[in-house]
Design a protein around this motif. Structure first.
Motif, short mmCIF file in Angstrom:
data_model
loop_
_atom_site.label_atom_id
_atom_site.label_comp_id
_atom_site.label_asym_id
_atom_site.label_seq_id
_atom_site.Cartn_x
_atom_site.Cartn_y
_atom_site.Cartn_z
N SER A 55 39.95 53.03 39.49
CA SER A 55 40.99 53.97 39.90
C SER A 55 41.22 53.95 41.40
N VAL A 56 40.76 52.88 42.07
CA VAL A 56 40.90 52.85 43.53
C VAL A 56 42.36 52.79 43.94
N THR A 57 43.22 52.24 43.06
CA THR A 57 44.66 52.24 43.28
C THR A 57 45.35 52.63 41.98
N SER A 58 46.65 52.93 42.06
CA SER A 58 47.42 53.23 40.86
C SER A 58 47.51 52.01 39.95
N VAL A 59 47.44 50.82 40.55
CA VAL A 59 47.43 49.58 39.75
C VAL A 59 46.19 49.54 38.87
N GLY A 60 45.05 49.98 39.42
CA GLY A 60 43.82 50.03 38.64
C GLY A 60 43.95 50.96 37.45
N ASP A 61 44.57 52.12 37.66
CA ASP A 61 44.82 53.05 36.56
C ASP A 61 45.64 52.38 35.46
N ARG A 62 46.72 51.76 35.87
CA ARG A 62 47.64 51.15 34.90
C ARG A 62 46.95 50.02 34.12
N LYS A 63 46.21 49.18 34.83
CA LYS A 63 45.51 48.08 34.16
C LYS A 63 44.49 48.60 33.16
N SER A 64 43.84 49.72 33.51
CA SER A 64 42.85 50.30 32.60
C SER A 64 43.53 50.76 31.31
N ARG A 65 44.65 51.45 31.42
CA ARG A 65 45.38 51.89 30.21
C ARG A 65 45.87 50.70 29.40
N GLN A 66 46.41 49.70 30.09
CA GLN A 66 46.91 48.52 29.39
C GLN A 66 45.81 47.81 28.63
N MET A 67 44.62 47.75 29.23
CA MET A 67 43.51 47.08 28.57
C MET A 67 43.09 47.81 27.30
N VAL A 68 43.06 49.15 27.37
CA VAL A 68 42.71 49.93 26.18
C VAL A 68 43.71 49.63 25.05
N ARG A 69 44.99 49.65 25.37
CA ARG A 69 46.02 49.42 24.33
C ARG A 69 45.93 48.01 23.77
N ARG A 70 45.67 47.04 24.64
CA ARG A 70 45.59 45.65 24.19
C ARG A 70 44.41 45.46 23.23
N ILE A 71 43.27 46.03 23.58
CA ILE A 71 42.09 45.90 22.73
C ILE A 71 42.31 46.62 21.39
N ARG A 72 42.92 47.79 21.44
CA ARG A 72 43.14 48.53 20.19
C ARG A 72 44.10 47.79 19.26
N ARG A 73 45.16 47.19 19.82
CA ARG A 73 46.09 46.44 18.97
C ARG A 73 45.40 45.24 18.32
N ALA A 74 44.57 44.56 19.10
CA ALA A 74 43.92 43.36 18.59
C ALA A 74 42.74 43.67 17.67
N HIS A 75 42.12 44.84 17.85
CA HIS A 75 40.91 45.16 17.11
C HIS A 75 40.96 46.62 16.63
N PRO A 76 41.77 46.88 15.64
CA PRO A 76 41.98 48.27 15.19
C PRO A 76 40.73 48.96 14.66
N ASP A 77 39.73 48.20 14.20
CA ASP A 77 38.54 48.82 13.62
C ASP A 77 37.37 48.94 14.60
N ALA A 78 37.55 48.44 15.79
CA ALA A 78 36.45 48.45 16.77
C ALA A 78 36.27 49.83 17.40
N ILE A 79 35.07 50.07 17.89
CA ILE A 79 34.80 51.25 18.72
C ILE A 79 35.18 50.87 20.15
N ILE A 80 35.96 51.72 20.80
CA ILE A 80 36.33 51.50 22.21
C ILE A 80 35.75 52.64 23.04
N ALA A 81 34.95 52.26 24.04
CA ALA A 81 34.39 53.23 24.99
C ALA A 81 34.94 52.92 26.37
N VAL A 82 35.23 53.98 27.15
CA VAL A 82 35.67 53.79 28.53
C VAL A 82 34.67 54.48 29.46
#
Length: 447
Positions: A55-82
């Protein structure tokens, strides 16, 4: 939330965004999973995904959200922890997304495996984030590397920051200054050296203040002095240190101990006093330049690198030109330059005279062009000279490693082995580093 399925072989995958401290935290959490029966996932398919956010920049925030969505789309049954800074600062964002099962922030990470197991049957996301400003003690974790052993290890010895620069969100994400007990740090490093690691990089959020909260005489210099006693540890490298926290004792150790790299990363952030004042930096240029002169006098050949922010609110073209002149005068061997990022919750986010993105981008480019020339001039001085290179990894058929000065060198000689320090005569200056041949094939310095 429906129950998550678990394959017969429990696997975990880590995605790390941001700094070297985050990378250490990920490695330490991976160690906890392995000790609890998980295996690092091979390829892009795991039961559990841990995303260590930035979260050091707003870009970091956005990349973090994008990564969560990408992992969830590709792996709907996985456990995701942040985990990490963004999870600490805005757990509600991840709760509302509906894609995250566990939120841990920067505390209670030692319980992350327990949370993941609990999340398999939980109906709602587990939000385990606590008020980080109330946390007083360093959360001690350690890395037990699996698989291929590398040469260089990053070791986190300090957490949090009490400086509150007006542009920085990190004190709010990582809390107050917290230091790791010296014996815990030394113990982990001894284990890594026994496994084959030959260089350690001491890291932290506010490394120069390491030990001040322990009130037992522990300091960065006392830790380094203890580490130089480890026989098979060939190098000790220091992470980023604030100039005002560089003690005389630490300078003396760098002078006199060959194991301590002659390289310091001293963030300057701006070359204009008026901008430094607005940033709430605890020094002015005269003091900073005097320190640089002292260091270069006491430690000949010392490499100096820095961090720089351009486009801070109110930074005029005249202020920026002052910065350019400062950089030309000091001549750092490397500059990490960043455009100012407006972070909600920091004082500078509300300052008037915010600089446009176009101007910030243009100023970043001008610094990069200046830095490219100065860094090339710095490397040119090594042509024909012998430097010590710790062989780390093979790239394009040749071993590469770093010099004391943090310059990457390609060793164009046969028979090189990882983890050995070689005397290398520099025969070419490359775009990003240098190349050379071992001066004496039979000579292996510090093996």
């Amino acid at each position: 939330m429906e129950q998550k399925k678990l394959s017969q072989k429990k696997t975990v995958s880590f995605i790390t965004l941001g700094c070297k401290v985050n990378q250490y935290d990920s490695d330490a959490m991976r160690t906890l999973f392995v000790r609890n029966g998980y295996s690092p996932a091979e390829g892009d398919d795991a039961d559990v995904y841990v995303i260590n956010t930035c979260s050091v920049t707003s870009v970091g925030d956005r990349k973090s959200r994008q990564m969560v969505r990408r992992i969830r789309r590709a792996h709907p049954d996985a456990i995701i922890a942040v985990a990490g800074c963004y999870a600490q600062l805005a757990p509600e964002v991840f709760e509302k997304m509906g894609d995250v099962d566990v939120i841990v922030g920067h505390q209670n990470r030692t319980h992350i495996v327990e949370y993941v197991e609990k999340a398999r049957t939980a109906e709602q996301p587990l939000n385990e984030v606590v008020d980080i400003m109330k946390v007083k003690d360093f959360e001690n974790m350690e890395v037990d590397p699996e698989g291929e052993i590398k040469t260089r290890a990053f070791i986190k010895v300090q957490e949090g920051c009490d400086n509150y620069c007006t542009f920085c969100i990190i004190p709010y994400a990582r809390g107050k200054l917290k230091s790791r007990k010296q014996e815990d740090a030394v113990s982990e490093i001894r284990k890594l050296v026994a496994r084959g690691y030959r260089e350690v990089v001491l890291t932290g959020i506010h490394l120069g203040n390491y030990g001040k909260d322990l009130h037992d005489g522990t300091s960065l210099s006392s830790l380094v002095a203890e580490l130089v006693k480890i026989p098979e540890l060939l190098r000790i490298r220091l992470g980023s240190i604030e100039s005002v926290e560089l003690s005389e004792e630490l300078i003396r150790i760098i002078q006199n101990e060959p194991k301590v790299c002659r390289h310091l990363h001293l963030p300057i952030q701006s070359g204009s006093d008026s901008v430094l004042k607005g940033m709430n930096r605890h020094y002015r240029l005269a003091k900073y330049k005097a320190l640089i002169a002292e260091l270069r006098d006491k430690i000949p050949g010392l490499a100096l690198t820095t961090d720089l922010i351009v486009g801070f609110p109110g930074e005029t073209e005249e202020n920026f030109k002052e910065t350019l002149e400062t950089l030309k005068e000091i001549r750092f061997s490397g500059i990490h330059v960043f455009p100012y990022s407006q972070r909600t919750g920091t004082p500078a986010a509300t300052y008037p005279d915010q600089v446009s993105n176009e101007v910030k981008k243009e100023r970043v480019h001008r610094v990069q062009e200046l830095e490219k020339g100065i860094a090339k001039d710095y490397r040119d001085q090594f042509l024909g000279k012998v430097v010590h290179v710790l062989a780390e990894e093979v790239k394009n058929g040749w071993y590469e490693g770093l010099t004391d000065e943090y310059i990457r060198v390609t060793i164009r000689s046969e028979g090189v082995e990882r983890g050995i320090m070689y005397p290398v005569r520099i025969t070419a200056i490359t775009e990003e580093g240098m190349a050379g041949k071992i001066e004496n094939q039979e000579l292996e310095i510090r093996n």
